[in-house]
Design a protein around this motif. Structure first.
Motif, mmCIF file in Angstrom:
data_model
loop_
_atom_site.group_PDB
_atom_site.id
_atom_site.type_symbol
_atom_site.label_atom_id
_atom_site.label_comp_id
_atom_site.label_asym_id
_atom_site.label_seq_id
_atom_site.Cartn_x
_atom_site.Cartn_y
_atom_site.Cartn_z
ATOM 1 N N TYR A 137 0.856 -1.199 0.000
ATOM 2 C CA TYR A 137 0.000 0.000 0.000
ATOM 3 C C TYR A 137 0.881 1.233 0.000
ATOM 4 N N LEU A 138 0.514 2.207 -0.818
ATOM 5 C CA LEU A 138 1.104 3.537 -0.726
ATOM 6 C C LEU A 138 0.178 4.354 0.157
ATOM 7 N N ILE A 139 0.696 4.838 1.284
ATOM 8 C CA ILE A 139 -0.159 5.569 2.204
ATOM 9 C C ILE A 139 0.310 7.020 2.321
ATOM 10 N N SER A 140 -0.654 7.897 2.573
ATOM 11 C CA SER A 140 -0.385 9.319 2.756
ATOM 12 C C SER A 140 -0.748 9.709 4.181
ATOM 13 N N ILE A 141 0.220 10.335 4.868
ATOM 14 C CA ILE A 141 0.062 10.654 6.292
ATOM 15 C C ILE A 141 0.264 12.146 6.497
ATOM 16 N N PRO A 142 -0.660 12.852 7.134
ATOM 17 C CA PRO A 142 -0.434 14.259 7.455
ATOM 18 C C PRO A 142 0.809 14.414 8.332
ATOM 19 N N TYR A 143 1.545 15.515 8.119
ATOM 20 C CA TYR A 143 2.785 15.724 8.869
ATOM 21 C C TYR A 143 2.572 15.645 10.381
#
Length: 211
Positions: A137-143
Motif C-alpha cells: 500500500y502507498l499511504i499518505s500521512i499528514p505531517y
C-alpha cells in the motif's frame, strides 16, 4: 504463490571431524536452474575437495527435491543433507557440503552424522526467514500525525519504505494478506481516517524466524 521458509542469507559453515574438514555452503535458490548453477559454482571453487555432496529443494510448478552423494557411499551424504533441509521445512534452498578427507575413515554412521550435523550447524548459524506474500500500500500521512504513525508502525512491526516528504508524508507499507483488513481498519480508527491507502503490488517479504 505461497509463504515458505528458507535461509536468511547465503553463507557457509566449517567444522573438523576426525581430521576431515567439512564445509557447508548454503544458498537461496528460486529455481532448479539456480540450484544447479550454485552447485557448479561451489564445485569449481572447491575443485580440490574429496567430495562435494549436494541437496536442494525448490518450488517451480511442483516441489523439486534432488541430492547427490558425489562418490561417498550411497545414502551417507546427499540424503542426510536433504533430510536436514526437510526437517527445517525449508524451500528454495540448496546445500553443498564439501569434504576434504583427513585420513581417518568415518564409516557409514559417522558420515551420516558428519554431513547432517554440518548442514544443521550452518542453518543455525545463518538463521531462517519466512518469505511471506504481502500486499503493498502507498499511504499518505499528514505531517502532524507522522511521528505517532511511525511509533505505531514500529509497534506493529510494519516497515515504512521509500518515505517521501511533500505536502504530506507518503510511504510504502506491506501487510500480511491474513492481517491486512484488520490492520487497515485499526489504522483508520487510531488516526480518525486521516491516513489514505492506495493498493499497489503483492510481493514476497522476508520475516525473521526465531526458533
Amino acid at each position: 504463490m505461497q509463504n515458505y521458509r528458507t535461509i536468511a542469507a547465503n553463507g557457509s559453515f566449517e567444522k573438523d571431524i576426525k581430521k576431515s574438514r567439512f564445509i557447508a555452503h548454503i544458498a537461496q535458490t528460486n529455481s532448479e536452474e539456480e540450484a544447479k548453477s550454485f552447485i557448479q559454482k561451489i564445485r569449481e571453487e572447491e575443485k580440490d575437495a574429496t567430495h562435494n555432496c549436494t541437496a536442494y529443494i525448490v518450488l517451480e510448478n511442483v516441489k523439486i527435491e534432488r541430492m547427490s552423494d558425489d562418490g561417498e557411499p550411497s545414502g551417507t551424504a546427499g540424503s542426510p543433507i536433504l533430510n536436514v533441509l526437510q526437517q527445517n521445512e525449508l524451500e528454495n534452498v540448496t546445500a553443498v557440503v564439501t569434504r576434504y578427507f583427513g585420513g581417518i575413515k568415518l564409516g557409514a554412521g559417522g558420515l551420516i552424522r558428519a554431513y547432517s550435523s554440518t548442514t544443521a550447524d550452518a542453518i543455525k548459524d545463518i538463521g531462517l526467514v519466512e518469505n511471506r506474500i504481502q500486499q503493498g500500500y502507498l499511504i499518505s500521512i499528514p505531517y502532524n500525525l507522522f511521528d505517532k504513525f511511525e511509533n505505531y508502525a514500529k509497534n506493529q512491526k510494519i516497515t515504512l519504505e521509500e518515505k517521501q516528504f511533500s505536502t504530506d508524508v507518503k510511504t510504502n507499507i506491506f501487510l500480511d494478506l491474513s492481517e491486512q483488513e484488520k490492520l487497515i481498519q485499526d489504522i483508520r480508527d487510531q488516526f480518525q481516517n486521516q491516513i489514505s491507502f492506495e493498493k499497489t503490488s503483492k510481493e514476497f517479504k522476508q520475516v525473521p524466524i526465531k526458533d
